[in-house]
Design a protein around this motif. Structure first.
Motif: not given
Length: 422
Positions: A31-33, A51-53, A77
């Motif tokens: 997951r992002k973060d 940086e992204a899912d 992604p």
């Protein structure tokens, strides 16, 4: 289109880093973060987040030295919601024996208690996201991770949390099962060795300490401080201080403020040697040495002369949080003019701190211990602390060093003097 996962820049002087550990496996959904991996340089340890899912593809394994900006993986992604759901606990749980009764001769003997505990810990560990090194330690010690308090980002459990739990381990933690031969006889465990390369931080620490010993005329002077008044003031105002400033009042702020005033009176201890010149600083950037899992780091409290006690305490708390979460930046470690090191938190009674070059002075604090002392010709029991000031004798004379340490002692024994600047 896939998103490249790169080694981030941590400062102009850093050209490469060690990819110390992946928190995820190849093919895992992220997951992002969410933290992906941790890198080590010769100065800092830093976590890198997604940086992204998407679905992670790892191209560089842990342990490799890579250049800044290098691609170590990618994130596809894809629709992460389309990934198959995890099996529920009921699906993994065997059916009760009442549904498929066994004949008496087919019944199995109950598993040993240690094996049951290991299975419980494994099941618990599967449900909680752990770094590979943490998962290995949990498995080796047969721990139930649900009982371990995590201090990492989002409450994640790191290796330090597990080690702290083991230090205060309850009596019920099982020992690893004894190895036995096929005949049931115990097998003697063979002593083994393990060779590991030094981490970049450890290499840098070793290099700088050796450089300090070889390139400075280091000398140390000692004294002892009666902590009675500082402890009394701290006890008297700690609740009101915490309520007003939302931070606890510790002894480090007393010492930082005392050092600031003492350094202003003996400026050569706050100065550097540069070739045949001496650089005097009209500010006090105080480094506070903090021990970490990977080595000692010294984040710098800039312009400590402008700060009050609450601001100093908040700066220390912020740095400790950054260190725990691997968010410490290179800029946090640069520019110090003097260092304070507290070996007392580890139980040290007395030690000789080594200079943090190019600085000319470092103060060593130690544990507070009740000792008999003579006051007004009477023997009384007081909480005493030994302190040590190491200094570069090329720039600092004995008189200046002793005067500086004596002033620190006077300020700590009578903290009101710092407010009055007398």
């Amino acid at each position: 289109m896939s998103i490249e996962v790169k080694i981030p820049s941590v400062g102009e002087s850093v050209q490469e880093a060690v990819l110390a550990e992946w928190f995820k496996q190849d093919g895992d959904t992220v997951r992002k973060d969410e933290p992906l991996f941790v890198i080590e340089t010769d100065k800092v340890t830093l976590e890198v987040v997604a940086e992204a899912d998407g679905v992670l593809k790892i191209t560089v394994p842990a342990g490799e030295t890579v250049a800044i900006g290098a691609v170590v993986g990618s994130i596809d992604p894809a629709d992460v919601s389309a990934t198959p759901p995890e099996k529920t606990e009921s699906a993994e749980t065997p059916q009760p024996e009442t549904e498929a009764p066994q004949k008496p001769e087919q019944a199995k003997a109950p598993a040993p208690a240690a094996s049951k505990t290991a299975a419980q810990s494994a099941t618990s560990a599967d449900k909680i996201p752990l770094a590979p090194s943490v998962r290995r330690l949990v498995a080796e010690k047969h721990l139930d991770v649900s009982k371990i308090k995590g201090t990492g980002p989002g409450g994640r459990i790191n290796k330090g949390d597990v080690l702290l739990y083991l230090e205060n381990a309850p009596a019920g933690i099982p020992e690893p099962a004894e190895t036995t031969a096929s005949g049931g006889e115990p097998v003697a465990l063979v002593a083994t060795e393990e060779r590991k390369p030094m981490s970049p931080i450890r290499k840098r620490i070793a290099q700088r300490l050796l450089e300090s010993k070889q390139n400075t005329a280091m000398l140390t002077t000692f004294n002892e401080i009666d902590m009675s008044r500082a402890m009394e003031i701290r006890s008297l105002y700690k609740e009101a201080f915490k309520k007003r400033h939302n931070v606890s009042l510790g002894f480090m702020s007393f010492f930082v403020k005392a050092c600031v005033q003492a350094l202003q009176e003996v400026p050569e201890i706050n100065a550097f040697i540069d070739g045949s010149d001496i650089i005097y600083h009209n500010y006090q950037h105080i480094g506070v040495a903090v021990g970490t899992e990977r080595g000692l780091v010294v984040p710098v409290i800039r312009h400590a002369e402008r700060m009050n006690y609450a601001q100093v305490e908040k700066a220390i708390v912020d740095y400790v949080a950054k260190i725990k979460e691997n968010r410490l930046e290179l800029a946090d470690l640069e520019g110090g003019t003097f260092t304070v090191s507290n070996g007392g938190v580890y139980g040290s009674l007395l030690s000789t701190p080594i200079l943090n070059m190019p600085q000319s002075g470092i103060l060593g604090m130690h544990k507070i211990e009740k000792r008999p002392v003579v006051i007004d010709d009477e023997i009384v029991i007081r909480p005493m602390m030994y302190v040590a000031l190491s200094y570069d004798h090329r720039i600092v004379d004995g008189k200046g060093a002793v005067t500086c340490l004596k002033r620190i002692k006077e300020f700590i024994e009578n903290p009101e003097r710092m407010a009055l600047e007398v």
